[in-house]
Design a protein around this motif. Sequence first.
Motif, PDB file in Angstrom:
ATOM      1  N   LEU A   1       0.547  -1.221  -0.279  1.00 41.76           N
ATOM      2  CA  LEU A   1      -0.007   0.036  -0.197  1.00 41.76           C
ATOM      3  C   LEU A   1       0.605   1.387  -0.106  1.00 41.76           C
ATOM      4  O   LEU A   1       2.049   0.959   0.593  1.00 41.76           O
ATOM      5  CB  LEU A   1      -0.695   0.017   1.228  1.00 41.76           C
ATOM      6  N   HIS A   2       1.043   1.947  -0.836  1.00 36.79           N
ATOM      7  CA  HIS A   2       0.860   3.316  -0.642  1.00 36.79           C
ATOM      8  C   HIS A   2       0.237   4.195   0.657  1.00 36.79           C
ATOM      9  O   HIS A   2      -0.872   4.455   0.803  1.00 36.79           O
ATOM     10  CB  HIS A   2       0.435   3.743  -1.543  1.00 36.79           C
ATOM     11  N   GLY A   3       1.457   4.694   1.776  1.00 32.47           N
ATOM     12  CA  GLY A   3       0.461   5.163   2.441  1.00 32.47           C
ATOM     13  C   GLY A   3      -0.797   6.233   2.388  1.00 32.47           C
ATOM     14  O   GLY A   3      -1.380   6.722   3.389  1.00 32.47           O
ATOM     15  N   PRO A   4       0.349   7.894   2.067  1.00 26.60           N
ATOM     16  CA  PRO A   4      -1.205   8.492   1.878  1.00 26.60           C
ATOM     17  C   PRO A   4      -2.535   8.321   0.803  1.00 26.60           C
ATOM     18  O   PRO A   4      -2.987   8.959   1.058  1.00 26.60           O
ATOM     19  CB  PRO A   4      -0.004   9.607   0.638  1.00 26.60           C
ATOM     20  N   ASP A   5      -2.499   7.145   0.010  1.00 25.74           N
ATOM     21  CA  ASP A   5      -3.380   6.794  -0.036  1.00 25.74           C
ATOM     22  C   ASP A   5      -4.592   6.092   1.091  1.00 25.74           C
ATOM     23  O   ASP A   5      -5.444   5.859   1.207  1.00 25.74           O
ATOM     24  CB  ASP A   5      -3.476   5.394  -0.691  1.00 25.74           C
TER      25      ASP A   5
END
Length: 163
Positions: free
Chosen positions: A22-26
């Motif tokens: 996962l991409h943290g900001p998402d």
Amino acid sequence: MNEAGLEDYVLDLFRGVGWSVLHGPDVAPGMSGAERSDYREVVLVDRLRDAILALNPQLPMVAVEEVVKAVLRPESQSVFQENWRAYQLLVGGVPVEYRDTDGGDVKYARARLVDWESPEANDLLVMNQMTVKGKSERRPDVLVFVNGLPLGLFELKRPGEQN
């Protein structure tokens, strides 16, 4: 290769052996797919709760919630002591007591947080660029989670960079 390329490479290595990425900001607080409700949180509580339920099907929900609270509650201001405590909980489980389903006898158990015998039974996740706010703001390049618990951190630097 720059730092972003190295980060993508590391994420691809994890993805290649079956980890979710996962991409943290998402999934930051306030986003539709938020994994936590506050930037100060580092444990992914919903994932932790789900793992405790799956690993300890004999526990009633009230006991599962007690296990989650025990994991999240620090018992010392000493980083060394808390790290040792976290290690003991990971390896030996979390002691919990509860009443059996008919409300009668008190039962004692050790709730497992990780399935050490079957690693594929765990929720394995890596997340990049997850912002954590405390006394200051931090954004590690890659965080490694097992069942919602942050167990590893990568701070990547450009290969060949002297500093």
